[in-house]
Scaffold this active site. Structure first.
Site, PDB file in Angstrom:
ATOM      1  N   CYS A 112      58.068  49.679  64.191  1.00 23.48           N
ATOM      2  CA  CYS A 112      58.316  48.801  65.338  1.00 23.48           C
ATOM      3  C   CYS A 112      59.797  48.644  65.637  1.00 23.48           C
ATOM      4  CB  CYS A 112      57.664  47.433  65.131  1.00 23.48           C
ATOM      5  SG  CYS A 112      58.272  46.525  63.692  1.00 23.48           S
ATOM      6  N   GLU A 141      54.763  39.141  66.009  1.00 23.30           N
ATOM      7  CA  GLU A 141      55.729  40.185  65.662  1.00 23.30           C
ATOM      8  C   GLU A 141      55.311  41.441  66.427  1.00 23.30           C
ATOM      9  OE1 GLU A 141      58.375  39.687  64.064  1.00 23.30           O
ATOM     10  OE2 GLU A 141      57.981  37.703  63.226  1.00 23.30           O
TER      11      GLU A 141
END
Length: 456
Positions: free
Chosen positions: A243, A209
């Site tokens: 993110c 991720e």
């Protein structure tokens, strides 16, 4: 107990079969949930210490989302674990076929500092639900949260089931030197490459991720006030250290000035005239990242914000104009409260610009045009995103979250967390009562019969 000893004990424990049963997994998830509720104040205090997160923001983005994931897993795990019967081709008559989800074994979960509680515990829920033992490595950059995670998991579980390894790069390297059955990593692209290289030594499957430059596109056909409000919220949540935060803004030239005015209004409304003094506005994680971000302000024209407080590690929400694709701020993920603007006149320019770069983790589009919506979503590859909002696509257990290309591989949340931490084993059980001789040699003139059985 060192890492080798922990892994030895975990492998022995996993091989004993203790983690395989439904009741064991449900009990472990219930124990974890109770501990999180018990230590809510301590978790909030740790997040305040590490990132200056307000209680509301910390609960909404960390504790609340984790508890929602836990509740979803507790409700649905019995169904996820069931053996799945599937059809069998006539060629294999007489047989039955089914799928079984089995745990990998020992999973390594490496988490970042920006959402240090949520991004540690959410994948752990998947690992536990999948029936694995787990080694958890939280970030050294968020020491208070790492410490409370270690305390919670230490009280919940024995190390032979779930262990926390604290420390920095040396601890990371020591973990990379060991063999795991699955690795789940959340962090930067550069460290993700290191993780994948380490995993390749043992052909260990990984979920990465990562991140990247996530565009936010504002079409000329748009509710500008709503767009301004939602962009400001999504970009400056956690001081931009997210993110999936909008990394840069692509705005149609016809609405650029009005959008800037709207964002200025909401920055003032949300964070006040001096955001660096606002106790609800998070700080930059450390001086290294603070200086990196401050360096971006030497390029372009600061339209809004630009104030910095080194003593408090604060950078005010900032909008920067006169930026082009070659500017340093456009070369890597910003990961901070600075939003550069680029303008366009036709949506085809946007598609070409985004597609000529690495696939983003997220994409956000603000438009009321169905045609524009269709062109963007069908023409650009990205991990996930929103139409007329930001960030919130990941706050659900009913859709997977993950990247594509350089923004990551694999996904999780809800059922996808369970799938990530389990291997789907396919089994065909053949009857002993009938044995059709067609498949055995000599083959002679059997080809025509075989084609019929294939339906060809």
């Amino acid at each position: 107990m060192n890492i080798k000893e922990i892994l030895c004990k975990q492998r022995n424990y996993f091989n004993s079969g203790q983690t395989l049963g439904l009741d064991f997994r449900l009990d472990a998830l219930k124990i974890l949930k109770a501990a999180i509720v018990k230590y809510e104040k301590e978790i909030l205090a740790a997040l305040k210490s590490d990132l200056n997160k307000s209680a509301f923001e910390a609960y909404a983005t960390e504790i609340g989302t984790v508890l929602e994931e836990l509740n979803y897993a507790l409700k649905n795990l019995p169904r996820w674990m069931r053996i799945k019967r599937v059809g069998t081709p006539v060629l294999h008559f007489k047989s039955t076929s089914y799928r079984v989800s089995e745990p990998y074994g020992i999973s390594l979960i490496m988490s970042p500092w920006n959402y240090p509680f949520q991004l540690t515990i959410a994948p752990l829920i998947g690992s536990i639900a999948g029936g694995n033992c787990s080694v958890v490595k939280p970030s050294a950059y968020s020491p208070a949260t790492s410490a409370i995670i270690a305390q919670i998991l230490g009280e919940c579980f024995e190390q032979h089931f779930s262990a926390v390894i604290e420390g920095g790069r040396e601890a990371n390297q020591a973990l990379f030197d060991e063999r795991f059955d699955y690795i789940f990593f959340t962090g930067s692209v550069s460290v993700g490459k290191t993780v994948m290289a380490a995993a390749s030594k043992n052909l260990t499957p990984v979920t990465l991720e990562l991140g990247g430059k996530s565009p936010c596109i504002v079409d000329k056909n748009v509710n500008l006030d709503l767009a301004a409000r939602r962009i400001v919220w999504g970009k400056f949540l956690n001081a931009g250290q997210t993110c999936v935060a909008p990394d840069y803004l692509l705005v149609h030239r016809d609405v650029k000035r009005e959008l800037i005015n709207g964002m200025q209004k909401y920055i003032l409304k949300f964070y006040g005239r001096n955001p660096c003094e606002n106790e609800e506005f998070p700080r930059i994680i450390n001086l290294k990242h603070f200086n990196r971000l401050r360096g971006y302000l030497n390029h372009g024209v600061v339209l809004i914000g630009g104030d910095c407080n080194e003593n408090r590690l604060r950078i005010a929400p900032t909008i920067v104009d006169n930026i082009d694709w070659e500017n340093p701020i456009m070369q890597e993920e910003i990961f901070g409260p600075i939003l550069p603007l680029l303008e366009f006149s036709d949506i085809s320019e946007v598609i070409q610009a985004v597609n000529s770069r690495s696939k983003p983790l997220a994409l956000y589009l603000f438009t009321t045009s169905k045609e524009v919506e269709s062109r963007i979503t069908q023409s650009i590859s990205f991990g996930g995103g929103c139409i007329n909002d930001t960030i919130v696509h990941l706050a659900t257990s009913k859709m997977p979250f993950g990247g594509v290309g350089e923004s990551g591989m694999g996904s999780y949340h809800g059922k996808w967390s369970f799938d990530t931490f389990t291997h789907t084993k396919s089994i065909l059980k053949k009857s002993n009562m009938i044995d059709i001789k067609l498949r055995y040699p000599p083959y002679g003139n059997k080809l025509k019969i075989l084609k019929k059985l294939f339906g060809l």
